[in-house]
Design an enzyme around this catalytic site. Structure first.
Site, PDB file in Angstrom:
ATOM      1  N   LYS A  72      -2.320  -6.905 -45.984  1.00 13.97           N
ATOM      2  CA  LYS A  72      -0.993  -6.835 -46.601  1.00 13.97           C
ATOM      3  C   LYS A  72       0.021  -7.605 -45.760  1.00 13.97           C
ATOM      4  O   LYS A  72       0.466  -7.139 -44.715  1.00 13.97           O
ATOM      5  CB  LYS A  72      -0.510  -5.383 -46.743  1.00 13.97           C
ATOM      6  N   GLU A  97       9.976   1.647 -35.533  1.00 12.37           N
ATOM      7  CA  GLU A  97      10.130   2.806 -36.426  1.00 12.37           C
ATOM      8  C   GLU A  97       9.074   2.796 -37.521  1.00 12.37           C
ATOM      9  O   GLU A  97       8.507   3.833 -37.864  1.00 12.37           O
ATOM     10  CB  GLU A  97      11.553   2.850 -37.018  1.00 12.37           C
ATOM     11  N   CYS A 116       8.836 -10.801 -31.020  1.00 13.48           N
ATOM     12  CA  CYS A 116       8.761  -9.491 -30.368  1.00 13.48           C
ATOM     13  C   CYS A 116       8.848  -9.635 -28.854  1.00 13.48           C
ATOM     14  O   CYS A 116       9.294  -8.726 -28.166  1.00 13.48           O
ATOM     15  CB  CYS A 116       7.481  -8.776 -30.784  1.00 13.48           C
TER      16      CYS A 116
END
Ligand code: TXE
Length: 490
Positions: free
Chosen positions: A173, A229, A282
């Site tokens: 995905k 999160e 990141c």
């Protein structure tokens, strides 16, 4: 129209829903793709489960799987220009970066091609005579691979290549924002030839498709790259059947500059550390920690160069920095800037949307530097994921280490000094999965990649990245079985 790929066929979503894919440079629609939901995902998971139990796939040797991976690497190299162009159109990043990404993708497939037949297991010492004990690695099963929008194909390759090398089947995905290069990769994989159901692609939102993958009792492993999160939500959902979980989450990496560092090179890399991919990496070097004695000079140079950064269309060779990925993300980044100003950080450059008609159509924000920051500020503690650099100062090595580690993240860190002993001392104290000395951003398939603390769980790439996709089995063979005579033997 971009379709999904389930059980060896290109399909629309069951509801017929679609999604427009946008170019963040000018908000033009680049493509329309299928928008799947939970039902499509369940279908794909079932196909992957069936394929995992299918002899056509299970009986392939490591050498044969390696050969498939090698062919994929070769095809990616052939399609390099088209893949890089698509990545730039869909993410807004400059073409040179996209080319680097696609070369990286080919290298990752080639690396795991070479590794697929290397681990034959090991014989271990058995405490008993007349016995043989060995440990082997086997595929985990059905893997759910969820990727983000900042390095769409590169981050996905860290998952797909080792998953295949180990003999798993998968449901992929991509981020709903950036599915185009992933669709192209699946086309390449179809051409290379996999049994139906081994590779499945479901397009759609995280809250439906992604959530189903994380919750499903039929998925054995979930590997996710994205926000911290979302990682927490996925980890909670994955407790449904205690899936193996691999998470590559946010970062807030310190870039530590000692006064004896090579000044010009350190300035140059500090700019690259933060503004590469418009700060949407990141491992971006978001927190610059500079020794006080060179602070003013260093900041002046950074600001001077940041003002010259050319923003624009990623396809234009003159462009140095593209837009952010979406309107929603631009809004997030803008909010962080306002909070930083309210908290008293000194805006040295940037901090607003650029002027000029062409740039108004895209999700641009100027390269931004905040001086005189301290670690209590949210701009220093949060992952802004935009082109925002915060600057703090230190006097001693101890203070540099303490500031460097003053974060809930631990993905990467860098230290700049000509004193090699000091470099080693600092490296040993920094809590990060990767530490660079006199460099930044570099990573390659041979080295493990992942984070300490809230930057994630597990490692991608390297041989460790392959092991994530395996289960360990201990096989004990008694070579001289005799009755034990323990029970009911009066
Ligand atoms: O990412 P999300 P978002 C960080 C960065 C950014 C923040 C939010 O700080 O500002 O995350 O970005 C899928 N179950 N990074 O919201 O949500 C989603 O569809 C399963 C760091 O865009 O993490 C997409 O495929 N999947 C980062 C993927 O997760 C879910 C890269 C990433 O999206 C899901 C990107 C759910 N409940 C953002 N919800 C990095 N580590 O490089 C969403 N997804």
């Amino acid at each position: 129209m971009g379709k999904m790929y389930i059980n060896g066929e290109w399909v629309k979503s069951k509801t017929g829903e679609t999604r427009k894919v946008i170019n963040p440079y000018n908000q033009e629609v680049i493509d329309t793709v299928a928008e799947g939901n939970r039902e499509d995902t369940i279908y794909a998971i079932q196909a992957a489960r069936k394929a995992f139990n299918n002899e056509d796939w299970r009986q392939l040797t490591g050498e044969e799987r390696g050969d498939l991976l090698y062919q994929i690497a070769q095809s990616i190299r052939k399609e390099r220009d088209e893949l890089a162009r698509l990545e730039t159109l869909n993410t807004g990043k400059v073409l040179t970066e996209s080319i680097g990404d696609i070369d990286g993708v080919a290298n990752v497939f080639q690396y795991y091609a070479g590794l697929a037949d290397k681990d034959g297991g090991s014989v271990i010492n058995s405490p008993n005579p007349n016995s043989v004990s060995r440990v082997v690695r086997e595929p985990v099963g059905v893997c759910g691979l969820i990727s983000p929008w900042n390095f769409p194909l590169l981050q996905l390759s860290y998952k797909v290549a080792p998953a295949i090398a180990a003999g798993n089947t998968m449901v992929i995905k991509p981020s709903e924002l950036t599915p185009l290069t992933t669709i192209k990769l699946i086309e390449i994989m179809e051409e290379v030839g996999f049994p139906s159901g081994v590779i499945n692609l479901v397009l759609g939102q995280g809250s439906t498709v992604g959530q189903e993958i994380a919750e499903s009792l039929d998925v054995d492993l979930v590997s996710f790259t994205g926000g911290t999160e979302t990682g927490r939500t996925i980890m909670q959902a994955a407790t449904s059947n205690f899936k193996k979980t691999s998470l590559e989450l946010g970062g807030n990496s310190p870039n530590i500059i000692f006064a004896d560092a090579q000044f010009e090179t350190a300035v140059d890399y500090a700019l690259n550390a933060i503004f590469f991919t418009t700060g949407q990496a990141c491992n971006a070097g978001t927190r610059l920690l500079v020794e006080k004695s060179i602070h003013n000079e260093f900041v002046n140079e950074l600001v001077k160069r940041a003002k010259n950064i050319r923003m624009g269309d990623g396809l234009d060779p003159e462009t140095e920095m593209g837009p952010l990925v979406s309107a929603a993300h631009l809004n997030n980044v803008d909010n962080y800037i306002q909070i930083a100003i309210e908290e008293g950080a000194e805006l040295a450059v940037g901090g607003k949307r650029p002027e000029g008609e062409t740039l108004q159509k895209g999700f641009f924000i100027e390269p931004t530097i905040f001086n005189h920051c301290h670690s209590k500020m949210s701009i220093v503690q949060e992952e802004t994921f935009g082109p925002i650099l915060t600057i703090e100062t230190f006097d001693t090595e101890e203070e540099a280490i303490q500031l460097g580690n003053d974060t809930r993240y631990g993905l990467a860190a860098a230290v700049w000094t000509e004193d090699t002993n000091r470099a080693e001392r600092v490296v040993g104290q920094l809590l990060a999965g990767t530490v660079w000395v006199n460099d930044f951003h570099i990573n390659f398939p041979q080295a493990p990649w992942g984070g300490y603390k809230q930057s994630g769980i597990g490692r991608e790439m390297g041989k460790e990245g392959l092991e994530e996709y395996t289960e360990l089995k201990h096989v004990y063979k008694n070579t001289a079985p005799q009755p034990m005579g323990w029970f009911g033997n009066q």
